[in-house]
Design an enzyme around this catalytic site. Structure first.
Site, PDB file in Angstrom:
ATOM      1  N   GLU A  45      56.789-129.585 -48.683  1.00  0.00           N
ATOM      2  CA  GLU A  45      57.204-129.049 -47.391  1.00  0.00           C
ATOM      3  C   GLU A  45      56.072-128.227 -46.774  1.00  0.00           C
ATOM      4  O   GLU A  45      55.429-127.428 -47.455  1.00  0.00           O
ATOM      5  CB  GLU A  45      58.448-128.182 -47.601  1.00  0.00           C
ATOM      6  CG  GLU A  45      59.101-127.677 -46.347  1.00  0.00           C
ATOM      7  CD  GLU A  45      60.408-126.942 -46.629  1.00  0.00           C
ATOM      8  OE1 GLU A  45      61.127-126.635 -45.669  1.00  0.00           O
ATOM      9  OE2 GLU A  45      60.703-126.674 -47.824  1.00  0.00           O
ATOM     10  N   LYS A 114      63.555-130.760 -39.618  1.00  0.00           N
ATOM     11  CA  LYS A 114      64.522-130.296 -40.611  1.00  0.00           C
ATOM     12  C   LYS A 114      65.837-129.918 -39.923  1.00  0.00           C
ATOM     13  O   LYS A 114      65.850-129.151 -38.955  1.00  0.00           O
ATOM     14  CB  LYS A 114      63.936-129.096 -41.365  1.00  0.00           C
ATOM     15  CG  LYS A 114      64.698-128.665 -42.604  1.00  0.00           C
ATOM     16  CD  LYS A 114      63.919-127.599 -43.358  1.00  0.00           C
ATOM     17  CE  LYS A 114      64.626-127.173 -44.645  1.00  0.00           C
ATOM     18  NZ  LYS A 114      63.840-126.153 -45.383  1.00  0.00           N
ATOM     19  N   CYS A 180      64.111-130.200 -48.423  1.00  0.00           N
ATOM     20  CA  CYS A 180      64.465-129.023 -49.236  1.00  0.00           C
ATOM     21  C   CYS A 180      65.916-128.592 -49.109  1.00  0.00           C
ATOM     22  O   CYS A 180      66.797-129.175 -49.715  1.00  0.00           O
ATOM     23  CB  CYS A 180      63.519-127.872 -48.898  1.00  0.00           C
ATOM     24  SG  CYS A 180      63.501-126.569 -50.168  1.00  0.00           S
ATOM     25  N   SER A 364      50.461 -98.666 -72.577  1.00  0.00           N
ATOM     26  CA  SER A 364      51.081 -97.436 -73.110  1.00  0.00           C
ATOM     27  C   SER A 364      51.510 -97.537 -74.562  1.00  0.00           C
ATOM     28  O   SER A 364      51.796 -96.521 -75.189  1.00  0.00           O
ATOM     29  CB  SER A 364      52.305 -97.091 -72.268  1.00  0.00           C
ATOM     30  OG  SER A 364      53.331 -98.061 -72.465  1.00  0.00           O
TER      31      SER A 364
END
Length: 727
Positions: A45, A114, A180, A364
């Site tokens: 896309e 789309k 999509c 750490s």
């Protein structure tokens, strides 16, 4: 007679606004597809400008440059002989659309916008684009002059092509496209397409990675043709294209619900093409179901754009060397593997594209910074593996990041060799730090090969406290020695914030310190890595502008529970026995003095276990619960584990701390997105940061429920009650 067709779909590591780079990757994918005998190539896309341009899609330049790149692809005769399905944004009648453009031999055949846009979660497509919202409706579109001048359009057509929801008919089949989000809609376009005789359906996507999400996507893709039959080509963006998301590729070719080819989910390849050969007669025989035929008579029809193209030109000449691709099972990664590889690929894209010279991590000795370090180690492993397999782009990028000149022949042989040049760790200790955390940090750094520094910052902290005492005449002391809560918190925050200051100092100057090691390459600085997990951020259990403030955070939306699982997995699969010590250690910030009767504990400080925070976070964001509805759900979920009063206390406390610390999330470090309940403020959580933390009305309703439960227990002489029994 078989009707063989070879098709190709791809995953491309596009980069927002990298028009020339995106063009070259598209051309490379077309070249590979043709070499493998494909007659149809499908791309991701918005592949020309990159999917993640976001508000840049509001700029007309993006549309101009997209047409300029598209015209260069169209004019390149190396792209001839294959039907191309390419994604780009287009302005039509002054409105912006997310489109698929289909072309063949330099001629644009149709433009398909789309229909339904993604507009929730991480996506804001309706901010930039207009949904077509007119199924099977078609209009005329005049191609830009730059395309008319080079395309093979019929002069009599005056550069006019059809724009809308239609399909393309070749001499031997019919092809339709959906994009999509349309796959995820209840009545997806592919249903009507299949009923109208469309045999090949393409889907081009910009779908991001989330833990445990891939199976949902794969099920939808396979189901698209399991009922209706057909050939489905799914193409997805891959990599970090400039934002928090990692697009996880995994392109797919599916025939009648069975997977023929699957792309990689995590890969450093900029271009990946998968192909399959199918017999279209298998589609036709699969669809010979009476009920399908009956529904097709009442389903809508699509306008067809007819072409003289054939996808299987050798139908009459049987070729024994052409064999249909056989189905196989979908490959899924475990969540632990997803954590190992997704953020690692994202980090590599980030460091190489921003031209930094590596990473700096305050290490750490706790499991969060440990997990971040192991993800960088995973990145180094992927880079070394790709170099060993001759990936030229990765070799080139590795040399630049590691500080070797462009003409160097250096190739990293081990992850540790690469890490020694690009990964820098630092243990920033104080008198409150333990020997155990210092030792764990040092051993882990040695095992993964990072350039490690061990320092004490008590002098700096004491200087700040002394300055405050001289200025005000008062000296704060820790709670364990008789101080107040506010004194205790202030003394902890001094240490935390000084670690952030030191982290950026060392990140800027360590490349200069090690300038004798770096003989070339770029001259940028180190990216500072954060290591605050999603649960601590939701709870606000971090200091604003402390060492959680960084350039990027690979674990910012990953839960502590998942991080522990990942470390256990990495201990075995990365052969790092020292990781067991991190798993066994009690999580602690080490900001308070350690005494015979007191050792600071994260879970004790927060008032929650990490497992509880994960549950509360998912209910708040994914299930969209406020305090009252969360309490009612947890009454059942935690029934038999916690009393109703304990459940109420947890909910009220969670929302109190979430609200009072909401402001911290507005400045949280950009994080790799791995969970839907990520607190990353302005992208994934648009709640305000100034609200009443008491939620008084919700607390009133919760109190009423507790009163009813206690009354029921008293009247029925029972010590415990099923919440469902109480009205």
């Amino acid at each position: 007679m078989p009707h063989y067709v070879t098709v190709a779909t791809c995953s491309l590591n596009q980069w927002a606004l990298d028009f020339e780079g995106n063009r070259d990757r598209i051309l490379e994918s077309i070249k590979i597809a043709k070499e493998r005998g494909a007659r149809l190539r499908v791309g991701p896309e918005l592949e020309i400008p990159g999917y993640g341009c976001l508000d840049h899609f509001l700029e007309n330049d993006v549309y101009l440059h997209s047409w300029e790149m598209y015209s260069q692809i169209l004019a390149n005769e190396e792209t001839y002989g294959i039907l191309l399905d390419i994604g780009m944004p287009i302005i039509h009648k002054n409105k912006r659309y997310n489109c698929r453009v289909l072309s063949y031999d330099g001629k644009v055949l149709l433009i398909r916008p789309k229909l339904f846009l993604a507009n929730d979660g991480n996506y804001r497509e309706m901010r930039y684009f207009t949904p077509w919202l007119k199924p099977r409706y078609v209009e005329n579109f005049q191609l830009p002059r730059i395309v008319q001048n080079i395309s093979h359009q019929d002069p009599s057509e005056h550069g006019i092509v059809q724009f809308g929801d239609m399909v393309i008919a070749t001499k031997d089949t019919v092809i339709g496209a959906e994009t999509c989000e349309e796959l995820f809609t209840p009545h997806a376009p592919h249903i009507d397409m299949c009923l109208d005789g469309v045999e090949i359906i393409t889907n081009s996507s910009g779908s991001h990675h989330e833990l445990r999400k891939l199976d949902t996507r794969m099920q939808l893709i396979t189901e698209a043709t399991r009922k209706c039959g057909g050939l489905y080509l799914y193409s997805n963006q891959k990599g970090c294209d400039g934002d928090r998301l990692y697009y996880d590729g995994c392109s797919l070719i599916v025939l009648n619900g069975q997977v023929l080819a699957q792309g990689k989910q995590f890969s450093l390849d900029d271009v990946e093409v998968i192909t399959a050969t199918v017999d279209l007669e298998d589609v036709r025989s699969y669809r010979s179901i009476i009920s399908h035929g009956l529904q097709s008579r009442v389903s809508p029809t699509y306008e067809r754009v007819h072409t003289s193209l054939e996808l299987s030109p050798d139908t009459l000449n049987f070729n024994p060397n052409v064999c249909p691709t056989q189905p196989h099972e979908i490959h899924y990664h475990k969540p632990e593997e997803e954590i190992a590889y997704g953020p690692a690929c994202w980090l590599w894209d980030y460091v190489r594209r921003c031209h930094a010279v590596g990473f700096f991590l305050p290490l750490s000795g706790g499991i969060d910074s440990c997990a971040t370090a192991v993800i960088v180690h995973s990145m180094c492993r992927l880079v070394v593996s790709n170099c060993a397999h001759g990936n030229k782009q990765v070799i080139k990028d590795a040399r630049e990041v590691a500080g070797y000149p462009e003409n160097s022949d250096w190739i990293p042989q081990t992850p540790q060799e690469l890490a020694s040049r690009v990964f820098h760790t630092c243990y920033m200790g104080t008198k409150n730090s333990s020997t155990e955390t210092r030792k764990r940090s040092k051993i882990l750094a040695e095992k993964i090969g990072s350039y490690h520094i061990d320092l004490n910052m008590d002098t700096i902290v004491n200087a700040i406290v002394n300055m405050f005492e001289v200025t005000t005449g008062k000296r704060p002391i820790y709670k364990v020695f008789g101080g107040s809560n506010v004194e205790n918190l202030a003394l902890q925050n001094i240490q935390a914030r000084m670690r952030m200051v030191l982290a950026y100092l060392f990140a800027q100057l360590l490349p200069w310190v090690r300038s004798g090691v770096r003989s070339g390459g770029n001259s940028g600085g180190l990216l500072v890595l954060g290591s605050a997990n999603v649960d601590e951020q939701l709870r606000g259990y971090l200091t604003k502008y402390d060492c959680s403030s960084a350039d990027i955070n690979p674990i910012g939306s990953i839960s502590k529970v998942d991080l522990i699982r990942f470390i256990k997995w990495a201990r075995i699969n990365f052969e790092l026995p020292v990781l067991q010590e991190f798993v066994d250690a009690t999580p602690t910030a080490e900001l308070e003095p350690i005494t015979d009767t007191h050792v600071q504990s994260d879970e004790a400080d927060m008032g929650f276990t990490y497992e509880e925070l994960g549950i509360l976070g998912r209910l708040r964001k994914i299930d969209k619960c406020g305090p009252y509805s969360m309490f009612m759900k947890l009454l059942h979920l935690w029934h038999g584990k916690k009393t109703p009063e304990e459940t109420a206390q947890k909910v009220e406390s969670f929302f109190w701390y979430y609200a009072v610390n909401r402001h911290k999330q507005t400045v949280s470090t950009p994080s790799y997105h791995a969970e839907q309940y990520s607190p990353d403020d302005h992208r994934f959580d648009l709640r305000p940061f100034l609200i009443n933390p008491a939620f008084p009305w919700a607390r009133h309703k919760i109190s009423n429920v507790l009163e009813k439960i206690n009354t029921y227990k008293k009247n029925n002489n029972c010590s415990e009650v099923d919440p469902s029994e109480v009205d």
